[in-house]
Design an enzyme around this catalytic site. Structure first.
Site, PDB file in Angstrom:
ATOM      1  N   HIS A  52       4.101  -6.889  -4.397  1.00  0.00           N
ATOM      2  CA  HIS A  52       2.626  -7.103  -4.829  1.00  0.00           C
ATOM      3  C   HIS A  52       1.871  -5.802  -4.471  1.00  0.00           C
ATOM      4  O   HIS A  52       2.152  -4.945  -3.732  1.00  0.00           O
ATOM      5  CB  HIS A  52       1.818  -8.166  -3.952  1.00  0.00           C
ATOM      6  N   ASP A  86      -1.754 -11.781   9.044  1.00  0.00           N
ATOM      7  CA  ASP A  86      -1.072 -12.756   8.662  1.00  0.00           C
ATOM      8  C   ASP A  86       0.490 -12.597   9.146  1.00  0.00           C
ATOM      9  O   ASP A  86       1.008 -13.574   9.213  1.00  0.00           O
ATOM     10  CB  ASP A  86      -1.302 -13.117   7.129  1.00  0.00           C
ATOM     11  N   TYR A 109     -11.476  -0.395  -0.425  1.00  0.00           N
ATOM     12  CA  TYR A 109     -11.488  -0.008   1.043  1.00  0.00           C
ATOM     13  C   TYR A 109     -10.163   0.594   1.636  1.00  0.00           C
ATOM     14  O   TYR A 109     -10.304   0.810   2.751  1.00  0.00           O
ATOM     15  CB  TYR A 109     -12.011  -1.308   1.745  1.00  0.00           C
ATOM     16  N   ARG A 110      -9.142   0.375   0.879  1.00  0.00           N
ATOM     17  CA  ARG A 110      -8.095   0.817   1.273  1.00  0.00           C
ATOM     18  C   ARG A 110      -6.822   0.855   0.154  1.00  0.00           C
ATOM     19  O   ARG A 110      -6.397  -0.166  -0.263  1.00  0.00           O
ATOM     20  CB  ARG A 110      -7.364  -0.407   2.384  1.00  0.00           C
ATOM     21  N   TYR A 139       0.770  -1.204  -0.012  1.00  0.00           N
ATOM     22  CA  TYR A 139      -0.022   0.195   0.045  1.00  0.00           C
ATOM     23  C   TYR A 139       0.879   1.263   0.019  1.00  0.00           C
ATOM     24  O   TYR A 139       0.273   2.343   0.272  1.00  0.00           O
ATOM     25  CB  TYR A 139      -0.982   0.024   1.223  1.00  0.00           C
TER      26      TYR A 139
END
Length: 532
Positions: free
Chosen positions: A396, A158, A479-480, A98
Protein backbone atom coordinates in the site's frame (compact mmCIF):
# COMPACT_ATOMS: atom_id res chain seq x y z
CA UNK A 1 30.44 -2.21 -18.07
CA UNK A 2 29.62 0.77 -15.84
CA UNK A 3 31.57 4.00 -16.22
CA UNK A 4 32.57 5.44 -12.87
CA UNK A 5 33.43 9.00 -11.92
CA UNK A 6 34.99 10.31 -8.74
CA UNK A 7 34.50 13.73 -7.17
CA UNK A 8 35.74 14.71 -3.69
CA UNK A 9 36.32 11.06 -2.72
CA UNK A 10 32.77 10.19 -3.81
CA UNK A 11 32.53 7.52 -6.51
CA UNK A 12 29.34 7.32 -8.56
CA UNK A 13 28.30 5.30 -11.60
CA UNK A 14 26.89 6.87 -14.76
CA UNK A 15 23.40 6.96 -13.24
CA UNK A 16 24.61 8.99 -10.25
CA UNK A 17 24.37 6.10 -7.77
CA UNK A 18 26.99 6.11 -5.04
CA UNK A 19 29.54 3.27 -5.07
CA UNK A 20 31.15 2.20 -1.81
CA UNK A 21 34.87 1.64 -2.30
CA UNK A 22 36.66 -1.37 -0.75
CA UNK A 23 38.87 1.00 1.23
CA UNK A 24 35.95 2.75 2.93
CA UNK A 25 34.17 -0.57 3.46
CA UNK A 26 37.28 -1.76 5.27
CA UNK A 27 37.23 1.34 7.48
CA UNK A 28 33.64 0.59 8.47
CA UNK A 29 34.55 -3.01 9.28
CA UNK A 30 37.31 -1.76 11.57
CA UNK A 31 34.86 0.06 13.86
CA UNK A 32 31.92 -2.38 13.81
CA UNK A 33 31.33 -5.88 15.16
CA UNK A 34 31.85 -9.05 13.16
CA UNK A 35 29.02 -9.47 10.65
CA UNK A 36 27.86 -5.87 11.03
CA UNK A 37 28.74 -4.87 7.45
CA UNK A 38 26.55 -6.40 4.74
CA UNK A 39 27.41 -5.86 1.08
CA UNK A 40 26.09 -8.95 -0.72
CA UNK A 41 22.89 -8.63 -2.76
CA UNK A 42 20.90 -11.20 -0.78
CA UNK A 43 21.76 -9.57 2.53
CA UNK A 44 20.95 -6.08 1.30
CA UNK A 45 17.62 -7.25 -0.07
CA UNK A 46 16.47 -7.81 3.51
CA UNK A 47 16.72 -4.03 3.93
CA UNK A 48 14.53 -2.95 1.02
CA UNK A 49 11.03 -1.53 0.87
CA UNK A 50 8.80 -4.63 0.59
CA UNK A 51 6.05 -2.55 -1.06
CA UNK A 52 8.23 -1.41 -3.95
CA UNK A 53 8.34 -3.36 -7.24
CA UNK A 54 11.25 -5.62 -6.43
CA UNK A 55 12.88 -5.61 -9.88
CA UNK A 56 13.23 -1.82 -9.69
CA UNK A 57 16.56 -0.83 -8.08
CA UNK A 58 15.96 2.94 -8.09
CA UNK A 59 16.34 3.04 -4.32
CA UNK A 60 18.98 0.35 -3.92
CA UNK A 61 21.79 0.52 -1.36
CA UNK A 62 25.48 -0.34 -1.59
CA UNK A 63 25.89 -1.69 1.95
CA UNK A 64 24.15 -2.10 5.29
CA UNK A 65 25.85 -1.21 8.58
CA UNK A 66 24.58 -2.54 11.91
CA UNK A 67 26.12 -0.64 14.84
CA UNK A 68 25.37 -1.85 18.35
CA UNK A 69 26.22 1.27 20.36
CA UNK A 70 26.17 5.04 20.22
CA UNK A 71 29.97 5.02 20.09
CA UNK A 72 29.89 2.86 16.97
CA UNK A 73 27.38 5.24 15.36
CA UNK A 74 29.75 8.11 16.10
CA UNK A 75 32.66 6.21 14.55
CA UNK A 76 30.64 5.41 11.41
CA UNK A 77 29.52 9.01 11.03
CA UNK A 78 33.09 10.31 11.35
CA UNK A 79 34.24 7.98 8.56
CA UNK A 80 31.28 8.95 6.38
CA UNK A 81 31.97 12.63 7.02
CA UNK A 82 35.62 12.19 6.05
CA UNK A 83 34.84 10.50 2.74
CA UNK A 84 31.46 12.00 1.83
CA UNK A 85 29.55 8.72 2.19
CA UNK A 86 25.76 9.18 2.04
CA UNK A 87 24.21 7.43 5.06
CA UNK A 88 20.51 6.60 5.19
CA UNK A 89 19.38 5.84 8.72
CA UNK A 90 16.53 3.61 9.84
CA UNK A 91 15.65 2.18 13.23
CA UNK A 92 13.97 -1.16 12.53
CA UNK A 93 13.10 -0.43 8.89
CA UNK A 94 9.38 -1.22 9.33
CA UNK A 95 8.22 2.05 7.79
CA UNK A 96 6.30 0.10 5.14
CA UNK A 97 4.11 2.20 2.90
CA UNK A 98 6.57 5.07 3.16
CA UNK A 99 9.69 3.44 1.70
CA UNK A 100 10.73 1.10 4.49
CA UNK A 101 14.50 1.32 5.09
CA UNK A 102 15.34 2.11 1.44
CA UNK A 103 17.48 5.20 0.77
CA UNK A 104 16.52 8.23 -1.32
CA UNK A 105 19.98 8.39 -2.96
CA UNK A 106 20.79 5.19 -4.86
CA UNK A 107 23.84 3.40 -3.54
CA UNK A 108 23.65 5.00 -0.09
CA UNK A 109 25.02 3.07 2.85
CA UNK A 110 22.13 2.02 5.06
CA UNK A 111 22.70 2.63 8.75
CA UNK A 112 20.32 0.25 10.51
CA UNK A 113 20.02 0.76 14.27
CA UNK A 114 18.12 -2.47 14.96
CA UNK A 115 20.96 -3.91 17.08
CA UNK A 116 20.70 -0.96 19.46
CA UNK A 117 17.79 -2.54 21.28
CA UNK A 118 18.14 -1.69 24.95
CA UNK A 119 15.37 -0.39 27.19
CA UNK A 120 17.74 1.82 29.15
CA UNK A 121 15.40 2.88 31.91
CA UNK A 122 11.86 2.46 33.16
CA UNK A 123 10.89 5.04 35.77
CA UNK A 124 7.74 3.74 37.51
CA UNK A 125 7.33 6.81 39.70
CA UNK A 126 7.27 9.38 36.91
CA UNK A 127 5.91 6.95 34.29
CA UNK A 128 8.45 7.15 31.49
CA UNK A 129 10.89 4.88 29.69
CA UNK A 130 14.17 5.56 27.88
CA UNK A 131 14.84 3.46 24.80
CA UNK A 132 17.28 2.95 21.94
CA UNK A 133 16.15 2.93 18.28
CA UNK A 134 16.05 -0.86 18.00
CA UNK A 135 13.37 -1.17 20.69
CA UNK A 136 9.99 -2.05 19.21
CA UNK A 137 6.59 -1.49 20.76
CA UNK A 138 6.48 -5.21 21.45
CA UNK A 139 9.86 -4.97 23.21
CA UNK A 140 8.88 -2.03 25.39
CA UNK A 141 5.59 -3.62 26.38
CA UNK A 142 7.40 -6.84 27.29
CA UNK A 143 9.98 -4.92 29.32
CA UNK A 144 7.15 -3.34 31.31
CA UNK A 145 5.66 -6.76 31.98
CA UNK A 146 8.99 -8.36 32.85
CA UNK A 147 9.86 -5.53 35.20
CA UNK A 148 6.61 -5.86 37.12
CA UNK A 149 5.26 -2.56 35.82
CA UNK A 150 1.80 -3.84 34.98
CA UNK A 151 0.35 -0.50 36.07
CA UNK A 152 1.96 1.31 33.12
CA UNK A 153 0.74 1.51 29.52
CA UNK A 154 2.54 2.64 26.38
CA UNK A 155 0.62 4.35 23.56
CA UNK A 156 1.10 2.04 20.55
CA UNK A 157 0.30 1.98 16.80
CA UNK A 158 -1.66 -0.75 14.96
CA UNK A 159 1.41 -2.93 14.36
CA UNK A 160 3.81 -3.55 17.23
CA UNK A 161 6.88 -4.53 15.22
CA UNK A 162 8.09 -0.98 14.51
CA UNK A 163 10.55 1.13 16.47
CA UNK A 164 9.34 3.46 19.21
CA UNK A 165 11.93 6.02 18.14
CA UNK A 166 11.58 5.37 14.40
CA UNK A 167 7.81 5.80 14.47
CA UNK A 168 8.15 8.97 16.51
CA UNK A 169 10.73 10.48 14.17
CA UNK A 170 8.36 10.09 11.23
CA UNK A 171 5.40 11.58 13.15
CA UNK A 172 3.75 8.17 13.33
CA UNK A 173 0.35 7.87 14.99
CA UNK A 174 -0.38 6.03 18.24
CA UNK A 175 -3.81 5.84 19.85
CA UNK A 176 -3.86 6.32 23.62
CA UNK A 177 -4.23 9.83 25.12
CA UNK A 178 -0.47 10.46 25.02
CA UNK A 179 -0.56 9.73 21.28
CA UNK A 180 -2.16 13.11 20.67
CA UNK A 181 0.07 15.82 19.19
CA UNK A 182 3.56 14.50 20.00
CA UNK A 183 2.94 14.31 23.76
CA UNK A 184 4.87 11.12 24.58
CA UNK A 185 8.44 11.62 23.26
CA UNK A 186 10.75 13.68 25.43
CA UNK A 187 14.50 14.22 25.60
CA UNK A 188 16.74 12.94 22.79
CA UNK A 189 20.37 11.93 22.46
CA UNK A 190 21.61 12.75 18.96
CA UNK A 191 24.78 11.98 17.00
CA UNK A 192 25.56 14.95 14.76
CA UNK A 193 27.19 14.84 11.33
CA UNK A 194 30.68 15.43 12.71
CA UNK A 195 30.29 12.60 15.20
CA UNK A 196 29.71 14.77 18.26
CA UNK A 197 26.95 13.94 20.73
CA UNK A 198 24.06 16.29 21.60
CA UNK A 199 21.42 15.92 24.29
CA UNK A 200 18.30 18.04 23.89
CA UNK A 201 16.42 20.04 26.48
CA UNK A 202 17.40 19.52 30.10
CA UNK A 203 19.75 16.77 28.90
CA UNK A 204 22.21 19.56 28.11
CA UNK A 205 23.04 19.67 31.83
CA UNK A 206 25.52 16.90 32.77
CA UNK A 207 23.78 14.44 35.07
CA UNK A 208 20.40 16.10 34.46
CA UNK A 209 17.61 14.73 36.60
CA UNK A 210 14.86 16.46 34.60
CA UNK A 211 15.89 15.39 31.07
CA UNK A 212 12.87 13.19 30.40
CA UNK A 213 10.26 14.93 32.54
CA UNK A 214 10.39 18.52 31.22
CA UNK A 215 10.04 18.98 27.47
CA UNK A 216 11.80 22.30 27.22
CA UNK A 217 15.13 23.61 28.43
CA UNK A 218 16.88 26.94 28.20
CA UNK A 219 16.63 28.45 24.76
CA UNK A 220 14.99 27.01 21.62
CA UNK A 221 13.45 23.54 21.88
CA UNK A 222 15.45 21.31 19.56
CA UNK A 223 13.63 17.95 19.71
CA UNK A 224 11.20 18.69 16.84
CA UNK A 225 14.15 19.57 14.59
CA UNK A 226 15.08 15.88 14.47
CA UNK A 227 11.59 14.74 13.45
CA UNK A 228 11.29 14.08 9.68
CA UNK A 229 14.66 15.73 9.15
CA UNK A 230 18.25 14.76 8.38
CA UNK A 231 20.05 16.93 10.92
CA UNK A 232 21.24 14.13 13.22
CA UNK A 233 20.85 10.49 14.25
CA UNK A 234 18.77 9.88 17.39
CA UNK A 235 20.33 7.11 19.48
CA UNK A 236 18.25 7.45 22.64
CA UNK A 237 14.90 8.98 23.57
CA UNK A 238 12.53 9.24 26.50
CA UNK A 239 8.90 8.19 26.09
CA UNK A 240 6.13 9.04 28.51
CA UNK A 241 3.88 6.22 29.72
CA UNK A 242 0.30 6.23 30.98
CA UNK A 243 -0.86 4.90 34.32
CA UNK A 244 -3.24 1.98 33.78
CA UNK A 245 -6.78 3.26 34.51
CA UNK A 246 -9.32 1.64 36.78
CA UNK A 247 -11.53 0.98 33.75
CA UNK A 248 -11.27 0.92 29.97
CA UNK A 249 -14.16 0.80 27.47
CA UNK A 250 -13.41 0.22 23.77
CA UNK A 251 -16.17 1.50 21.49
CA UNK A 252 -17.16 1.15 17.84
CA UNK A 253 -19.43 3.83 16.37
CA UNK A 254 -21.15 3.46 13.01
CA UNK A 255 -22.08 6.00 10.35
CA UNK A 256 -24.67 4.15 8.23
CA UNK A 257 -24.71 6.46 5.18
CA UNK A 258 -21.82 8.19 3.45
CA UNK A 259 -23.89 11.38 3.38
CA UNK A 260 -23.73 11.47 7.20
CA UNK A 261 -19.94 11.84 7.34
CA UNK A 262 -19.98 15.63 7.85
CA UNK A 263 -22.46 15.36 10.70
CA UNK A 264 -20.38 12.65 12.34
CA UNK A 265 -17.17 14.69 12.13
CA UNK A 266 -18.82 17.74 13.70
CA UNK A 267 -20.24 15.67 16.57
CA UNK A 268 -16.85 14.04 17.09
CA UNK A 269 -15.11 17.43 17.22
CA UNK A 270 -17.37 18.66 20.00
CA UNK A 271 -16.87 15.43 21.97
CA UNK A 272 -13.10 15.91 21.63
CA UNK A 273 -13.18 19.59 22.59
CA UNK A 274 -15.27 18.78 25.66
CA UNK A 275 -12.83 16.07 26.77
CA UNK A 276 -15.40 13.29 26.56
CA UNK A 277 -13.41 11.51 23.83
CA UNK A 278 -9.61 11.50 24.25
CA UNK A 279 -6.77 9.74 22.50
CA UNK A 280 -6.72 9.34 18.74
CA UNK A 281 -10.06 8.03 17.38
CA UNK A 282 -9.99 6.63 13.85
CA UNK A 283 -12.94 6.72 11.46
CA UNK A 284 -12.57 4.35 8.48
CA UNK A 285 -14.60 3.64 5.38
CA UNK A 286 -16.19 0.26 4.66
CA UNK A 287 -13.35 -1.08 2.50
CA UNK A 288 -10.68 -0.12 5.02
CA UNK A 289 -12.57 -1.79 7.87
CA UNK A 290 -11.82 -5.15 6.25
CA UNK A 291 -8.48 -5.14 8.08
CA UNK A 292 -10.32 -4.78 11.40
CA UNK A 293 -13.20 -7.16 10.78
CA UNK A 294 -11.92 -9.83 8.35
CA UNK A 295 -14.46 -12.26 9.74
CA UNK A 296 -17.19 -9.98 8.33
CA UNK A 297 -15.58 -8.43 5.27
CA UNK A 298 -12.85 -10.87 4.25
CA UNK A 299 -9.35 -9.84 3.24
CA UNK A 300 -8.48 -6.29 2.20
CA UNK A 301 -10.26 -5.57 -1.07
CA UNK A 302 -8.51 -2.32 -1.97
CA UNK A 303 -6.59 -3.79 -4.91
CA UNK A 304 -9.66 -5.21 -6.64
CA UNK A 305 -11.87 -3.32 -9.10
CA UNK A 306 -14.04 -0.50 -7.82
CA UNK A 307 -17.40 -1.08 -6.16
CA UNK A 308 -20.36 1.09 -7.03
CA UNK A 309 -21.97 3.21 -4.35
CA UNK A 310 -24.87 0.75 -4.19
CA UNK A 311 -22.46 -2.17 -3.74
CA UNK A 312 -20.62 -0.35 -0.97
CA UNK A 313 -23.89 0.42 0.78
CA UNK A 314 -24.97 -3.22 0.46
CA UNK A 315 -21.65 -4.33 1.98
CA UNK A 316 -21.95 -1.76 4.76
CA UNK A 317 -25.50 -2.84 5.61
CA UNK A 318 -24.82 -6.58 5.41
CA UNK A 319 -21.73 -6.40 7.61
CA UNK A 320 -23.18 -3.85 10.00
CA UNK A 321 -20.01 -1.74 10.03
CA UNK A 322 -21.55 1.20 8.16
CA UNK A 323 -20.14 3.37 5.40
CA UNK A 324 -17.85 4.76 8.05
CA UNK A 325 -17.00 3.14 11.35
CA UNK A 326 -15.07 4.74 14.18
CA UNK A 327 -12.99 3.07 16.83
CA UNK A 328 -12.37 4.99 20.02
CA UNK A 329 -12.17 4.30 23.74
CA UNK A 330 -12.72 5.73 27.19
CA UNK A 331 -10.19 5.43 30.02
CA UNK A 332 -10.59 6.39 33.69
CA UNK A 333 -12.43 5.59 36.90
CA UNK A 334 -15.26 3.12 36.33
CA UNK A 335 -18.03 5.60 37.09
CA UNK A 336 -16.44 8.23 34.83
CA UNK A 337 -16.03 5.73 32.02
CA UNK A 338 -19.69 4.78 32.16
CA UNK A 339 -20.72 8.45 32.25
CA UNK A 340 -18.61 9.22 29.18
CA UNK A 341 -19.95 6.18 27.32
CA UNK A 342 -23.45 7.45 28.01
CA UNK A 343 -22.52 10.95 26.81
CA UNK A 344 -21.00 9.57 23.59
CA UNK A 345 -24.01 7.35 22.97
CA UNK A 346 -26.41 10.25 23.43
CA UNK A 347 -24.45 12.56 21.12
CA UNK A 348 -24.03 9.91 18.42
CA UNK A 349 -27.75 9.10 18.44
CA UNK A 350 -28.31 12.32 16.46
CA UNK A 351 -27.00 10.40 13.42
CA UNK A 352 -30.02 8.55 12.06
CA UNK A 353 -29.63 4.77 12.14
CA UNK A 354 -26.23 4.90 13.85
CA UNK A 355 -25.02 2.54 16.52
CA UNK A 356 -22.56 2.68 19.43
CA UNK A 357 -21.18 -0.77 20.21
CA UNK A 358 -19.96 -1.16 23.78
CA UNK A 359 -19.53 -4.84 24.40
CA UNK A 360 -17.67 -4.55 27.65
CA UNK A 361 -15.75 -2.37 30.08
CA UNK A 362 -12.48 -3.91 31.24
CA UNK A 363 -11.25 -3.31 34.78
CA UNK A 364 -7.54 -2.90 35.48
CA UNK A 365 -7.10 -6.55 36.48
CA UNK A 366 -8.78 -7.86 33.32
CA UNK A 367 -6.27 -6.78 30.65
CA UNK A 368 -5.42 -10.42 29.89
CA UNK A 369 -9.03 -10.95 28.79
CA UNK A 370 -8.78 -8.45 25.93
CA UNK A 371 -8.92 -10.42 22.67
CA UNK A 372 -9.72 -8.30 19.60
CA UNK A 373 -6.68 -6.55 18.17
CA UNK A 374 -8.30 -3.10 18.01
CA UNK A 375 -9.24 -3.39 21.68
CA UNK A 376 -5.66 -4.44 22.43
CA UNK A 377 -4.18 -1.44 20.60
CA UNK A 378 -6.32 1.03 22.53
CA UNK A 379 -5.33 -0.75 25.75
CA UNK A 380 -1.63 -0.32 24.99
CA UNK A 381 -1.08 -3.97 24.03
CA UNK A 382 0.96 -4.17 20.81
CA UNK A 383 0.43 -7.06 18.40
CA UNK A 384 0.90 -8.20 14.81
CA UNK A 385 -2.73 -9.31 14.41
CA UNK A 386 -3.47 -6.80 11.65
CA UNK A 387 -1.09 -8.66 9.31
CA UNK A 388 -3.57 -11.55 9.19
CA UNK A 389 -5.94 -9.41 7.14
CA UNK A 390 -3.38 -8.49 4.47
CA UNK A 391 -3.15 -10.85 1.48
CA UNK A 392 0.24 -11.94 0.19
CA UNK A 393 1.96 -9.58 -2.28
CA UNK A 394 -0.41 -6.70 -1.47
CA UNK A 395 1.35 -3.45 -0.63
CA UNK A 396 0.00 0.00 0.00
CA UNK A 397 1.01 3.59 -0.52
CA UNK A 398 -0.83 6.57 0.83
CA UNK A 399 -1.35 10.28 0.91
CA UNK A 400 -2.34 11.70 4.28
CA UNK A 401 -3.09 15.43 4.36
CA UNK A 402 -3.78 17.32 7.58
CA UNK A 403 -7.32 18.74 7.58
CA UNK A 404 -9.29 20.90 10.04
CA UNK A 405 -11.70 18.82 12.11
CA UNK A 406 -14.74 20.32 10.41
CA UNK A 407 -17.22 18.18 8.51
CA UNK A 408 -17.17 20.42 5.45
CA UNK A 409 -13.38 20.30 5.15
CA UNK A 410 -13.18 16.54 5.67
CA UNK A 411 -15.90 15.99 3.06
CA UNK A 412 -14.05 18.18 0.55
CA UNK A 413 -10.81 16.21 0.89
CA UNK A 414 -12.40 12.76 0.99
CA UNK A 415 -14.41 13.45 -2.17
CA UNK A 416 -11.37 14.83 -4.00
CA UNK A 417 -9.11 11.90 -3.13
CA UNK A 418 -11.75 9.26 -3.82
CA UNK A 419 -12.50 10.74 -7.25
CA UNK A 420 -8.80 10.62 -8.16
CA UNK A 421 -8.35 7.02 -7.00
CA UNK A 422 -11.44 5.72 -8.76
CA UNK A 423 -10.82 7.56 -12.05
CA UNK A 424 -7.05 7.18 -12.34
CA UNK A 425 -6.33 3.83 -10.69
CA UNK A 426 -9.78 2.27 -11.01
CA UNK A 427 -9.56 0.58 -7.61
CA UNK A 428 -11.49 0.89 -4.37
CA UNK A 429 -10.78 3.93 -2.22
CA UNK A 430 -9.36 3.13 1.23
CA UNK A 431 -9.34 5.82 3.89
CA UNK A 432 -8.97 6.33 7.61
CA UNK A 433 -9.58 9.62 9.36
CA UNK A 434 -7.13 9.80 12.27
CA UNK A 435 -8.19 12.49 14.73
CA UNK A 436 -4.75 13.78 15.65
CA UNK A 437 -6.04 16.46 18.04
CA UNK A 438 -9.18 18.28 19.07
CA UNK A 439 -8.89 20.47 15.99
CA UNK A 440 -7.34 18.39 13.21
CA UNK A 441 -7.46 15.07 11.44
CA UNK A 442 -5.13 13.21 9.11
CA UNK A 443 -6.96 11.73 6.13
CA UNK A 444 -4.88 8.56 5.73
CA UNK A 445 -5.87 7.53 2.24
CA UNK A 446 -4.36 5.71 -0.69
CA UNK A 447 -4.21 2.52 -2.64
CA UNK A 448 -3.43 -1.14 -2.23
CA UNK A 449 -1.66 -2.88 -5.12
CA UNK A 450 0.01 -6.12 -6.17
CA UNK A 451 3.72 -5.62 -5.57
CA UNK A 452 4.56 -8.26 -8.19
CA UNK A 453 2.73 -6.28 -10.89
CA UNK A 454 4.97 -3.50 -12.23
CA UNK A 455 2.20 -1.60 -14.02
CA UNK A 456 -0.19 -1.77 -11.07
CA UNK A 457 2.56 -0.55 -8.75
CA UNK A 458 3.41 2.34 -11.08
CA UNK A 459 -0.24 3.31 -11.43
CA UNK A 460 -0.63 3.39 -7.66
CA UNK A 461 2.32 5.75 -7.20
CA UNK A 462 1.28 7.96 -10.11
CA UNK A 463 -2.19 8.23 -8.65
CA UNK A 464 -0.93 9.26 -5.23
CA UNK A 465 1.24 11.93 -6.84
CA UNK A 466 -1.89 13.33 -8.48
CA UNK A 467 -3.53 13.37 -5.05
CA UNK A 468 -0.60 15.34 -3.62
CA UNK A 469 -0.78 17.96 -6.39
CA UNK A 470 -4.55 18.40 -6.42
CA UNK A 471 -4.89 18.58 -2.64
CA UNK A 472 -2.07 21.13 -2.58
CA UNK A 473 -4.12 23.39 -4.84
CA UNK A 474 -6.85 23.40 -2.18
CA UNK A 475 -4.42 24.19 0.64
CA UNK A 476 -3.89 20.71 2.08
CA UNK A 477 -0.47 19.11 2.55
CA UNK A 478 1.03 15.72 3.34
CA UNK A 479 2.13 15.08 6.91
CA UNK A 480 4.43 12.12 6.13
CA UNK A 481 5.63 11.40 2.62
CA UNK A 482 6.77 8.25 0.84
CA UNK A 483 10.36 8.09 -0.34
CA UNK A 484 9.30 8.28 -4.00
CA UNK A 485 7.51 11.63 -3.73
CA UNK A 486 9.14 13.41 -0.81
CA UNK A 487 10.17 16.33 -3.03
CA UNK A 488 6.70 16.65 -4.54
CA UNK A 489 5.09 16.71 -1.10
CA UNK A 490 7.61 19.29 0.11
CA UNK A 491 7.03 21.35 -3.03
CA UNK A 492 3.47 22.09 -1.87
CA UNK A 493 4.83 24.03 1.11
CA UNK A 494 5.66 26.99 -1.13
CA UNK A 495 4.55 30.04 0.90
CA UNK A 496 6.98 32.95 0.66
CA UNK A 497 8.79 31.54 -2.36
CA UNK A 498 9.53 28.36 -0.41
CA UNK A 499 10.74 30.21 2.68
CA UNK A 500 10.38 27.05 4.78
CA UNK A 501 12.53 24.98 2.43
CA UNK A 502 15.20 27.65 2.18
CA UNK A 503 15.32 27.91 5.98
CA UNK A 504 15.76 24.16 6.59
CA UNK A 505 18.37 24.02 3.83
CA UNK A 506 20.38 26.65 5.70
CA UNK A 507 20.19 24.50 8.83
CA UNK A 508 21.23 21.44 6.81
CA UNK A 509 24.26 23.18 5.34
CA UNK A 510 25.29 24.45 8.76
CA UNK A 511 25.01 21.18 10.71
CA UNK A 512 25.95 18.76 7.89
CA UNK A 513 28.19 20.60 5.41
CA UNK A 514 29.36 17.34 3.79
CA UNK A 515 25.71 16.36 3.21
CA UNK A 516 26.11 12.80 4.48
CA UNK A 517 23.02 12.32 6.67
CA UNK A 518 19.99 10.96 4.77
CA UNK A 519 20.26 13.37 1.81
CA UNK A 520 16.86 14.18 0.35
CA UNK A 521 14.82 13.10 3.35
CA UNK A 522 11.47 14.89 3.14
CA UNK A 523 12.86 17.13 0.43
CA UNK A 524 15.81 18.46 2.46
CA UNK A 525 18.88 18.28 0.21
CA UNK A 526 22.42 19.32 1.11
CA UNK A 527 24.17 21.93 -1.01
CA UNK A 528 26.32 19.36 -2.80
CA UNK A 529 23.21 17.56 -4.12
CA UNK A 530 20.82 20.48 -4.46
CA UNK A 531 19.61 20.44 -8.03
CA UNK A 532 16.01 21.45 -8.67
Amino acid sequence: MTDNTMTDNTITDNSGAYILSPEIESRFRDVLDEGAVIVDREGRNDFRDPYWFQDDLTYDSSAVLLPSSTEQVQAVVRIANEFGVPLWTSSLGKNNGYGGPSPRVAGSVLLSLRRMNRVIEINPTLAYAVVEPGVSWLDLHQALQDGGHDDLLVSVPDLGWGSVIGNTLDSGVTYLPLGTDFQAPTGMEVVLADGTLLRTGMGGIPGSKAWHVYKRGLGPVLDPLFVQSNFGIVTQMGYWLMRKPEAYAPLFLTVPQDSQLEQAIDILRELRLSGIIRGVPVMQNTITLASHFPELLGKMQGSSGTFSDDQLQELADASGVGRWGMRTAVWGDEVVVQHHVDRITAAWSAIEGSRVDHARTYLSGEWDEIVHFVDKVQAGIPSLDMLDALPEHVGHVGFSPAVPLVGENVREVVDLLESIVVSQAQVNFVAGICVASERSALIVSGLAFDTTDEQQTKTAFDTVKTMVREAGKLGYGEYRAHLDFMELAAEQYSFGDHAYRRFVEKIKDAVDPAGILSPGRHGIWPANRRER
